[in-house]
Design a protein around this motif. Structure first.
Motif, PDB file in Angstrom:
ATOM      1  N   ASN A   1      32.363  36.852  33.196  1.00 22.41           N
ATOM      2  CA  ASN A   1      31.777  38.175  33.245  1.00 22.41           C
ATOM      3  C   ASN A   1      30.864  38.292  34.477  1.00 22.41           C
ATOM      4  O   ASN A   1      29.875  37.595  34.587  1.00 22.41           O
ATOM      5  CB  ASN A   1      30.985  38.444  31.957  1.00 22.41           C
TER       6      ASN A   1
ATOM      7  N   SER B   1      35.281  49.823  36.635  1.00 22.94           N
ATOM      8  CA  SER B   1      35.511  48.408  36.948  1.00 22.94           C
ATOM      9  C   SER B   1      36.035  48.210  38.361  1.00 22.94           C
ATOM     10  O   SER B   1      36.826  48.998  38.885  1.00 22.94           O
ATOM     11  CB  SER B   1      36.502  47.816  35.946  1.00 22.94           C
ATOM     12  N   CYS B   2      35.589  47.122  38.966  1.00 20.44           N
ATOM     13  CA  CYS B   2      36.110  46.694  40.263  1.00 20.44           C
ATOM     14  C   CYS B   2      37.188  45.629  40.088  1.00 20.44           C
ATOM     15  O   CYS B   2      37.756  45.138  41.069  1.00 20.44           O
ATOM     16  CB  CYS B   2      34.980  46.135  41.122  1.00 20.44           C
ATOM     17  N   SER B   3      37.431  45.222  38.853  1.00 20.83           N
ATOM     18  CA  SER B   3      38.427  44.181  38.567  1.00 20.83           C
ATOM     19  C   SER B   3      39.811  44.804  38.406  1.00 20.83           C
ATOM     20  O   SER B   3      39.969  46.025  38.344  1.00 20.83           O
ATOM     21  CB  SER B   3      38.048  43.439  37.282  1.00 20.83           C
TER      22      SER B   3
ATOM     23  N   LEU C   1      36.904  51.249  32.053  1.00 15.97           N
ATOM     24  CA  LEU C   1      37.937  50.815  32.993  1.00 15.97           C
ATOM     25  C   LEU C   1      37.793  51.528  34.334  1.00 15.97           C
ATOM     26  O   LEU C   1      38.055  50.945  35.398  1.00 15.97           O
ATOM     27  CB  LEU C   1      39.333  51.077  32.413  1.00 15.97           C
TER      28      LEU C   1
ATOM     29  N   THR D   1      37.249  43.872  27.707  1.00 14.78           N
ATOM     30  CA  THR D   1      36.257  44.705  28.390  1.00 14.78           C
ATOM     31  C   THR D   1      35.103  43.862  28.919  1.00 14.78           C
ATOM     32  O   THR D   1      34.582  44.099  30.017  1.00 14.78           O
ATOM     33  CB  THR D   1      35.713  45.788  27.427  1.00 14.78           C
TER      34      THR D   1
ATOM     35  N   LEU E   1      35.511  42.337  32.390  1.00 14.34           N
ATOM     36  CA  LEU E   1      35.562  43.204  33.564  1.00 14.34           C
ATOM     37  C   LEU E   1      34.312  43.073  34.421  1.00 14.34           C
ATOM     38  O   LEU E   1      33.207  42.848  33.918  1.00 14.34           O
ATOM     39  CB  LEU E   1      35.722  44.665  33.134  1.00 14.34           C
ATOM     40  N   ASN E   2      34.497  43.229  35.718  1.00 10.75           N
ATOM     41  CA  ASN E   2      33.381  43.305  36.648  1.00 10.75           C
ATOM     42  C   ASN E   2      33.083  44.788  36.872  1.00 10.75           C
ATOM     43  O   ASN E   2      33.761  45.475  37.634  1.00 10.75           O
ATOM     44  CB  ASN E   2      33.744  42.618  37.968  1.00 10.75           C
ATOM     45  N   ILE E   3      32.081  45.300  36.189  1.00 10.25           N
ATOM     46  CA  ILE E   3      31.735  46.721  36.270  1.00 10.25           C
ATOM     47  C   ILE E   3      30.653  46.899  37.324  1.00 10.25           C
ATOM     48  O   ILE E   3      29.514  46.467  37.136  1.00 10.25           O
ATOM     49  CB  ILE E   3      31.252  47.234  34.908  1.00 10.25           C
TER      50      ILE E   3
ATOM     51  N   THR F   1      29.598  41.343  35.646  1.00  9.60           N
ATOM     52  CA  THR F   1      29.019  42.673  35.700  1.00  9.60           C
ATOM     53  C   THR F   1      27.591  42.645  36.256  1.00  9.60           C
ATOM     54  O   THR F   1      26.825  41.736  35.987  1.00  9.60           O
ATOM     55  CB  THR F   1      29.001  43.322  34.304  1.00  9.60           C
TER      56      THR F   1
ATOM     57  N   THR G   1      42.538  45.981  36.250  1.00  8.15           N
ATOM     58  CA  THR G   1      42.533  46.457  34.856  1.00  8.15           C
ATOM     59  C   THR G   1      43.943  46.618  34.289  1.00  8.15           C
ATOM     60  O   THR G   1      44.110  47.244  33.240  1.00  8.15           O
ATOM     61  CB  THR G   1      41.798  47.810  34.759  1.00  8.15           C
TER      62      THR G   1
ATOM     63  N   ASN H   1      44.241  45.204  30.776  1.00  6.06           N
ATOM     64  CA  ASN H   1      43.497  46.046  29.839  1.00  6.06           C
ATOM     65  C   ASN H   1      44.268  47.322  29.511  1.00  6.06           C
ATOM     66  O   ASN H   1      44.335  47.743  28.347  1.00  6.06           O
ATOM     67  CB  ASN H   1      42.137  46.426  30.435  1.00  6.06           C
TER      68      ASN H   1
END
Length: 311
Positions: free
Chosen positions: A3, A186-188, A183, A161, A164-166, A5, A190, A193
């Motif tokens: 994670n 997010s920069c990841s 989503l 979730t 994710l890198n938010i 974030t 997805t 997801n």
């Protein structure tokens, strides 16, 4: 995935367009929440204490009432508190917790409504075998299956979730945390997801809806074959309350998640989501109370017992 974030809290934009109406919004949603709690707790108490309601249909209804209490309690208290805050926020951990409980309750209710449709199908289409098919043990397994589906679905979404890198923003165009909104922030990657979201929508959303539809097609077909008008009316009266609840739940859910979002304002999005997440749990006990003779009779008996005990 670890994670990564950088977001410590989220800001809800829902209901933020009208700062002069915050007090009115607070009173309206407080009234709705109070009615929801009182109505569903009343249904739970009635079913538990009235022996005439110790049947499969009301056992499932008690589960539905408990789900609705949890469902609305996952969003409304935070929303009510935010009406008095200049910035409507929720912590990252609080957002994930809210997400978990919301998805659990939504998935459980979706499957539970399908189970209740099956109960009505057996009662009307196979009345002679009803007691053996819908035994106490079978009902407990069906209710447990509904909760298991909701919990499993929620756990998968929540864990995905959390991975994710938010980092794009901490503003949510809503009044509660939801997977599609997170989503977007997010920069990841997805893709996983989103794929799981589509699969879950089919398994937990569409499949129970179709199962319920098929059940009621066969129920209505069986009712129309009853020779007497009185018999048809009596048979149909046993499932009208559930049918109304089904239309409201699946109808608002479909409109909330499957409508085109282009051209809709924040106010419209907030209003539609309010109908789905807040108003529907309030309507369920009202519908069952007003349209069900056994529930109304039980409420009268409970009222007489209470007032005679008080006097």
């Amino acid at each position: 995935m670890k994670n990564q974030t950088f977001i410590e809290e989220f800001i809800f934009l829902g209901f933020s367009n009208h700062p002069d109406l915050q007090a009115l919004f607070f009173l309206v949603f407080l009234a709705i929440y109070t009615i929801t709690l009182v109505g569903n707790i009343l249904i739970l108490t009635l079913i538990r204490t009235d022996l005439t309601l110790h049947t499969p249909m009301y056992y499932f209804l008690s589960n539905l009432s408990f789900v609705d209490i949890c469902y609305t309690s996952a969003t409304v208290p935070v929303m009510l508190a935010n009406f008095f805050r200049p910035s409507k926020t929720i912590s990252y951990a609080g957002c994930i917790a809210q997400l978990f409980f919301l998805i659990t309750c939504a998935g459980t209710e979706s499957v539970l409504l399908a189970v209740m449709a099956y109960d009505r199908y057996v009662a009307i289409c196979s009345p002679l075998h009803y007691s053996s098919i819908m035994s106490k043990k079978a009902c407990m397994k069906m209710a447990a299956f509904s909760w298991l589906c909701g919990l499993t679905n929620s756990l998968v979404h929540t864990l995905l979730t959390c991975s994710l890198n938010i980092c794009k923003s901490n503003e949510l165009s809503h009044f509660f945390c939801d997977v599609p909104l997170l989503l977007k922030l997010s920069c990841s990657d997805t893709s996983v997801n989103e794929a799981v979201l589509h699969v879950a929508s089919a398994l937990i959303g569409l499949s129970p809806c179709l199962f319920t539809l098929v059940s009621y097609v066969r129920i209505i077909s069986a009712i129309l074959k009853i020779s007497s008008a009185r018999g048809r009316a009596k048979a149909f009266s046993t499932c009208t309350s559930h049918l109304v609840v089904v239309f409201i739940f699946y109808g608002t859910a479909n409109f909330n998640y499957n409508r085109p979002h282009s051209g809709y304002s924040l106010d419209i999005d907030t209003l539609v989501s309010s109908l789905y997440c807040i108003v529907t749990p309030m309507l369920n006990p009202i519908i069952y109370s007003l349209r069900n003779k056994e529930v109304k009779a039980g409420l009268v008996r409970m009222g007489k017992k209470y007032f005679s005990f008080s006097s």
